[in-house]
Design a protein around this motif. Structure first.
Motif, PDB file in Angstrom:
ATOM      1  N   GLU A  29       0.889  -1.231  -0.246  1.00 27.04           N
ATOM      2  CA  GLU A  29      -0.055  -0.014  -0.012  1.00 27.04           C
ATOM      3  C   GLU A  29       1.051   1.273  -0.012  1.00 27.04           C
ATOM      4  OE1 GLU A  29      -2.749   2.410   3.226  1.00 27.04           O
ATOM      5  OE2 GLU A  29      -2.884   0.061   3.210  1.00 27.04           O
ATOM      6  N   LEU A  65      -9.306  -2.445  -1.560  1.00 29.48           N
ATOM      7  CA  LEU A  65      -9.175  -3.867  -1.312  1.00 29.48           C
ATOM      8  C   LEU A  65     -10.676  -4.354  -0.695  1.00 29.48           C
ATOM      9  CD1 LEU A  65      -5.659  -4.175   0.024  1.00 29.48           C
ATOM     10  CD2 LEU A  65      -6.465  -4.649  -2.190  1.00 29.48           C
ATOM     11  N   GLU A  68     -12.691  -5.070  -3.561  1.00 31.79           N
ATOM     12  CA  GLU A  68     -11.466  -5.225  -4.147  1.00 31.79           C
ATOM     13  C   GLU A  68     -11.888  -4.675  -5.582  1.00 31.79           C
ATOM     14  OE1 GLU A  68      -8.961  -8.926  -6.147  1.00 31.79           O
ATOM     15  OE2 GLU A  68      -9.606  -8.942  -4.109  1.00 31.79           O
ATOM     16  N   TYR A 107      -2.812   0.161  -3.993  1.00 34.93           N
ATOM     17  CA  TYR A 107      -2.136  -1.126  -3.791  1.00 34.93           C
ATOM     18  C   TYR A 107      -1.362  -1.867  -4.885  1.00 34.93           C
ATOM     19  CZ  TYR A 107      -5.352  -0.308   0.157  1.00 34.93           C
ATOM     20  OH  TYR A 107      -6.037   0.355   1.027  1.00 34.93           O
ATOM     21  N   THR A 130       1.918  -2.757   8.477  1.00 33.77           N
ATOM     22  CA  THR A 130       0.609  -2.196   8.072  1.00 33.77           C
ATOM     23  C   THR A 130       0.190  -1.907   6.685  1.00 33.77           C
ATOM     24  OG1 THR A 130       1.016  -0.067   8.611  1.00 33.77           O
ATOM     25  CG2 THR A 130       0.476  -1.655  10.422  1.00 33.77           C
ATOM     26  N   LYS A 131       1.359  -1.775   6.124  1.00 37.24           N
ATOM     27  CA  LYS A 131       1.220  -1.530   4.452  1.00 37.24           C
ATOM     28  C   LYS A 131       1.396  -2.878   3.542  1.00 37.24           C
ATOM     29  CE  LYS A 131       1.032   2.787   5.810  1.00 37.24           C
ATOM     30  NZ  LYS A 131      -0.154   3.533   5.579  1.00 37.24           N
ATOM     31  N   TRP A 133      -0.363  -6.452   2.376  1.00 32.75           N
ATOM     32  CA  TRP A 133      -1.485  -6.963   2.421  1.00 32.75           C
ATOM     33  C   TRP A 133      -1.263  -8.010   1.307  1.00 32.75           C
ATOM     34  CZ3 TRP A 133      -6.048  -5.083   4.722  1.00 32.75           C
ATOM     35  CH2 TRP A 133      -5.816  -3.725   5.188  1.00 32.75           C
ATOM     36  N   ASN A 135      -3.734 -12.040   0.361  1.00 30.63           N
ATOM     37  CA  ASN A 135      -5.231 -12.623  -0.001  1.00 30.63           C
ATOM     38  C   ASN A 135      -4.751 -14.076  -0.239  1.00 30.63           C
ATOM     39  OD1 ASN A 135      -7.598 -13.481  -0.629  1.00 30.63           O
ATOM     40  ND2 ASN A 135      -8.445 -11.600  -1.189  1.00 30.63           N
ATOM     41  N   TRP A 140      -8.761 -10.102   2.368  1.00 31.47           N
ATOM     42  CA  TRP A 140      -7.478  -9.305   2.413  1.00 31.47           C
ATOM     43  C   TRP A 140      -7.224  -9.261   4.086  1.00 31.47           C
ATOM     44  CZ3 TRP A 140      -4.087  -8.048  -1.155  1.00 31.47           C
ATOM     45  CH2 TRP A 140      -4.693  -8.308  -2.489  1.00 31.47           C
ATOM     46  N   GLU A 141      -5.916  -9.454   4.093  1.00 30.26           N
ATOM     47  CA  GLU A 141      -5.249  -9.092   5.768  1.00 30.26           C
ATOM     48  C   GLU A 141      -3.954  -8.620   5.436  1.00 30.26           C
ATOM     49  OE1 GLU A 141      -5.489 -12.964   8.170  1.00 30.26           O
ATOM     50  OE2 GLU A 141      -6.092 -13.979   6.383  1.00 30.26           O
ATOM     51  N   THR A 142      -3.685  -7.684   6.617  1.00 32.15           N
ATOM     52  CA  THR A 142      -2.456  -7.005   6.807  1.00 32.15           C
ATOM     53  C   THR A 142      -1.283  -7.904   7.139  1.00 32.15           C
ATOM     54  OG1 THR A 142      -2.697  -6.379   8.998  1.00 32.15           O
ATOM     55  CG2 THR A 142      -3.258  -4.842   7.377  1.00 32.15           C
TER      56      THR A 142
END
Length: 190
Positions: A29, A65, A68, A107, A130-131, A133, A135, A140-142
């Motif tokens: 991100e 995201l 999406e 992203y 935290t930027k 990501w 899937n 989507w998860e950090t």
């Protein structure tokens, strides 16, 4: 370095980071400060365990995201495979067509075409988890590891300029003789 890219990493990979599975996705991100033209990605694929240069992925840019929203994705006939470079050397993966992006959050990453784990360099000295990501199962998860993924979006229509200084070395005429060789106390130059 005043480059034409955005980056969180310091240019050195201490580890590798990635996802596996057909259709799994990985993204970095970035908040783009002004409108500009995205022309390529710089990626450092780190050779951990197996050589995955036969694997395939497609570069992708998302504007969101959740939901999406894909605003760029490579066409099916131009998928990339990872190329392993010298230690910590980023390689450029150009877009099929340059993409004009307005200021905002985007992203940048890829979607896997093949099932194997694909490692990208991971800088553990700078934490931007935290930027990051991913899937791998439809959500989507950090990132869960401290560090920065070595994937950089490249902007502008020209490559980074080369900066150098003039070489002021003295040119030596090599048309001379030094004798005797070996010498004791005196040498002569002719």
């Amino acid at each position: 370095v005043f480059g034409s890219y955005y980056a969180y990493d310091d240019g050195t990979a201490e580890q590798g980071y990635g996802v596996q599975g057909v259709g799994s996705k990985l993204a970095n991100e970035f908040n783009i400060r002004k409108a500009d033209t995205l022309t390529a990605f710089q990626i450092y694929f780190t050779p951990i365990l197996n050589n995955l240069s036969a694997e395939s992925f497609k570069l992708t840019v998302w504007s969101s995201l959740s939901p999406e929203t894909i605003i760029y994705q490579q066409t099916a006939n131009s998928f990339y495979s990872p190329i392993y470079s010298n230690s910590n050397e980023f390689l450029s993966y150009p877009l099929d067509v340059p993409l004009i992006l307005n200021a905002g959050t985007y992203y940048f990453g890829w979607e896997k075409i093949t099932p194997n784990f694909l490692n990208v360099g991971f800088d553990v000295n700078n934490n931007s988890k935290t930027k990051i990501w991913f899937n791998a199962a439809g959500v989507w998860e950090t990132g869960s590891f401290d560090g920065s993924m070595m994937l950089r979006p490249v902007f502008g229509t020209t490559q980074d300029p080369v900066v150098s200084v003039k070489d002021n070395s003295v040119i030596i005429n090599d048309d001379f003789n030094v004798y005797p060789n070996p010498a004791n106390n005196i040498i002569y130059f002719d």
